[in-house]
Write a protein that holds these residues in place. Structure first.
Motif, PDB file in Angstrom:
ATOM      1  N   VAL A 116      21.973  76.012  -2.201  1.00  0.00           N
ATOM      2  CA  VAL A 116      21.490  76.385  -0.870  1.00  0.00           C
ATOM      3  C   VAL A 116      22.278  75.627   0.195  1.00  0.00           C
ATOM      4  CG1 VAL A 116      19.499  76.430   0.672  1.00  0.00           C
ATOM      5  CG2 VAL A 116      19.187  76.858  -1.768  1.00  0.00           C
ATOM      6  N   ILE A 120      24.680  77.000   3.294  1.00  0.00           N
ATOM      7  CA  ILE A 120      24.464  76.689   4.710  1.00  0.00           C
ATOM      8  C   ILE A 120      25.735  76.103   5.333  1.00  0.00           C
ATOM      9  CG2 ILE A 120      23.144  75.236   6.303  1.00  0.00           C
ATOM     10  CD1 ILE A 120      20.807  75.421   4.239  1.00  0.00           C
ATOM     11  N   LEU A 121      26.417  75.255   4.582  1.00  0.00           N
ATOM     12  CA  LEU A 121      27.548  74.520   5.162  1.00  0.00           C
ATOM     13  C   LEU A 121      28.887  75.244   5.035  1.00  0.00           C
ATOM     14  CD1 LEU A 121      26.783  70.827   4.188  1.00  0.00           C
ATOM     15  CD2 LEU A 121      26.299  72.024   6.309  1.00  0.00           C
ATOM     16  N   THR A 127      31.043  84.448  -5.383  1.00  0.00           N
ATOM     17  CA  THR A 127      30.435  84.365  -6.711  1.00  0.00           C
ATOM     18  C   THR A 127      31.330  84.996  -7.770  1.00  0.00           C
ATOM     19  OG1 THR A 127      28.253  84.567  -5.678  1.00  0.00           O
ATOM     20  CG2 THR A 127      28.356  84.910  -8.052  1.00  0.00           C
TER      21      THR A 127
ATOM     22  N   MET B   1      25.721  68.580   9.861  1.00  0.00           N
ATOM     23  CA  MET B   1      25.671  70.030   9.664  1.00  0.00           C
ATOM     24  C   MET B   1      26.074  70.749  10.940  1.00  0.00           C
ATOM     25  SD  MET B   1      22.394  71.347   7.561  1.00  0.00           S
ATOM     26  CE  MET B   1      21.887  70.554   6.051  1.00  0.00           C
ATOM     27  N   ARG B   2      26.952  71.739  10.770  1.00  0.00           N
ATOM     28  CA  ARG B   2      27.369  72.489  11.942  1.00  0.00           C
ATOM     29  C   ARG B   2      26.272  73.451  12.376  1.00  0.00           C
ATOM     30  NH1 ARG B   2      32.065  75.665  10.554  1.00  0.00           N
ATOM     31  NH2 ARG B   2      30.793  75.937   8.704  1.00  0.00           N
ATOM     32  N   GLU B   3      25.620  74.041  11.401  1.00  0.00           N
ATOM     33  CA  GLU B   3      24.499  74.936  11.687  1.00  0.00           C
ATOM     34  C   GLU B   3      23.465  74.635  10.628  1.00  0.00           C
ATOM     35  OE1 GLU B   3      26.773  78.354  10.805  1.00  0.00           O
ATOM     36  OE2 GLU B   3      27.044  78.917  12.892  1.00  0.00           O
ATOM     37  N   ASN B   4      22.200  74.820  10.961  1.00  0.00           N
ATOM     38  CA  ASN B   4      21.220  74.559   9.917  1.00  0.00           C
ATOM     39  C   ASN B   4      20.479  75.808   9.458  1.00  0.00           C
ATOM     40  OD1 ASN B   4      19.607  74.914  12.091  1.00  0.00           O
ATOM     41  ND2 ASN B   4      18.936  72.776  12.217  1.00  0.00           N
ATOM     42  N   LYS B   6      21.238  79.927   8.178  1.00  0.00           N
ATOM     43  CA  LYS B   6      22.118  81.065   7.921  1.00  0.00           C
ATOM     44  C   LYS B   6      21.276  82.142   7.275  1.00  0.00           C
ATOM     45  CE  LYS B   6      26.815  79.733   7.933  1.00  0.00           C
ATOM     46  NZ  LYS B   6      27.636  78.699   7.346  1.00  0.00           N
ATOM     47  N   PHE B   8      20.747  84.840   4.425  1.00  0.00           N
ATOM     48  CA  PHE B   8      21.211  85.028   3.050  1.00  0.00           C
ATOM     49  C   PHE B   8      20.671  86.331   2.483  1.00  0.00           C
ATOM     50  CE2 PHE B   8      21.577  80.499   3.639  1.00  0.00           C
ATOM     51  CZ  PHE B   8      22.707  80.151   2.910  1.00  0.00           C
ATOM     52  N   PHE B  32      15.798  78.990  -1.850  1.00  0.00           N
ATOM     53  CA  PHE B  32      16.187  79.267  -0.456  1.00  0.00           C
ATOM     54  C   PHE B  32      14.976  79.200   0.459  1.00  0.00           C
ATOM     55  CE2 PHE B  32      20.225  81.058  -1.973  1.00  0.00           C
ATOM     56  CZ  PHE B  32      21.064  80.511  -1.017  1.00  0.00           C
ATOM     57  N   PHE B  35      13.933  75.819   1.438  1.00  0.00           N
ATOM     58  CA  PHE B  35      14.793  75.271   2.488  1.00  0.00           C
ATOM     59  C   PHE B  35      14.656  76.049   3.802  1.00  0.00           C
ATOM     60  CE2 PHE B  35      16.475  73.204  -1.140  1.00  0.00           C
ATOM     61  CZ  PHE B  35      17.208  72.112  -0.707  1.00  0.00           C
ATOM     62  N   GLN B  37      15.356  79.095   4.733  1.00  0.00           N
ATOM     63  CA  GLN B  37      16.483  79.908   5.200  1.00  0.00           C
ATOM     64  C   GLN B  37      16.043  81.374   5.256  1.00  0.00           C
ATOM     65  OE1 GLN B  37      19.535  78.570   6.114  1.00  0.00           O
ATOM     66  NE2 GLN B  37      18.351  76.704   5.855  1.00  0.00           N
ATOM     67  N   GLN B 118      25.677  85.093   4.353  1.00  0.00           N
ATOM     68  CA  GLN B 118      26.095  84.841   2.964  1.00  0.00           C
ATOM     69  C   GLN B 118      25.429  85.845   2.029  1.00  0.00           C
ATOM     70  OE1 GLN B 118      28.400  82.796   2.789  1.00  0.00           O
ATOM     71  NE2 GLN B 118      28.000  80.786   3.675  1.00  0.00           N
ATOM     72  N   LEU B 120      24.816  86.532  -2.164  1.00  0.00           N
ATOM     73  CA  LEU B 120      24.943  86.077  -3.556  1.00  0.00           C
ATOM     74  C   LEU B 120      24.556  87.234  -4.456  1.00  0.00           C
ATOM     75  CD1 LEU B 120      23.210  82.607  -3.243  1.00  0.00           C
ATOM     76  CD2 LEU B 120      25.600  82.962  -3.815  1.00  0.00           C
TER      77      LEU B 120
END
Lengths: 130, 122
Positions: A116, A120-121, A127, B1-4, B6, B8, B32, B35, B37, B118, B120
């Motif tokens: 995770v 974020i970073l 994948t 952290m640039r951003e906290n 995102k 997904f 996720f 956290f 997100q 992002q 996955l």
């Protein structure tokens, strides 16, 4: 650009880990950075120090270790996926009372939170599945 | 952290049993959400079979995936998207699925993927 790489396919059974290695080398060659490589599901076998392929085949765990040392890569193996598949570091071997441990050098065991955090970073998460 | 934060998207493509993909994807989804997100799940191909009720996984020595799917709601993961074509190809009616889902055609799926920071895939 900051990349993170996820590998879910087993080395030698699938091309996932070998492709991820090639992709990672290209990314680094082009001047990008890799925040983390996360090994999940069958991908955890890329972190086995016991892999002993024939000499005319690439040693995938050793190649990851070498790349990690060259570029200070963070190679994280999902701990839950790893221990059930018999990939243990010294701590887990002790915890589960096993005689040996086999996590290769330059890899660490950690949780899904590391995936995770990588998402974020990083600007891109790529994948490599089975 | 640039951003906290995102956004997904987790794309599920595999059947509920036969590989660990479905369970792996769900474990990632729950992490996720811990956290906090923004997260969406998309079910395509054989993964739509995950959504059917009354799995009897114990008969093949597996843990039942439905209990984990039910946890999605508890974790406030409510953006569940399902490929309309994958359902119809497998003869599944949307009303057979008890989760609160949104059906998408292929164009809408492309748009959903494009919206995400992002993606996955499992």
């Amino acid at each position: 650009m900051i990349f993170s790489i996820v590998v879910t396919g087993a080395p030698y059974s699938s091309q996932a880990s070998a492709s991820a290695l090639q992709f990672s080398r290209s990314v680094l060659k082009l001047g990008h950075s890799i925040h983390r490589v996360f090994f999940y599901a069958d991908g955890v076998h890329s972190g086995s120090a016991l892999a002993s392929p024939p000499q005319d085949e690439s040693n995938i765990p050793a190649e990851w270790s070498e790349l990690a040392r060259q570029h200070q890569l963070d190679l994280v193996v999902c701990i839950a996926a790893a221990v059930r598949r018999g990939i243990l570091d010294e701590n887990e071997a002790r915890r589960y009372e096993k005689k040996g441990h086999n996590l290769a050098a330059d890899f660490t065991l950690s949780g899904l939170g590391q995936l995770v955090e990588a998402g974020i970073l990083s600007d891109r998460v790529v994948t490599f599945g089975a | 952290m640039r951003e906290n934060k995102k956004s997904f998207l987790i794309i599920n493509r595999k059947a509920p049993y036969g590989s660990s993909a479905a369970r792996d994807a769900l474990d990632v989804a729950l992490t996720f959400s811990v956290f906090e997100q923004p997260l969406s799940l998309l079910f395509m191909d054989d993964a739509v079979l995950q959504l059917l009720p009354n799995h009897q996984a114990n008969t093949i020595g597996q843990k039942n995936l439905s209990a984990n799917l039910a946890m999605l709601e508890m974790y406030d993961i409510d953006q569940l998207y399902v490929c309309r074509q994958a359902l119809s190809e497998r003869g599944i009616r949307p009303d057979q699925i008890s989760l609160n889902i949104t059906l998408l055609d292929t164009h809408a799926i492309a748009a959903l993927i494009k919206q995400q920071d992002q993606v996955l895939s499992f």
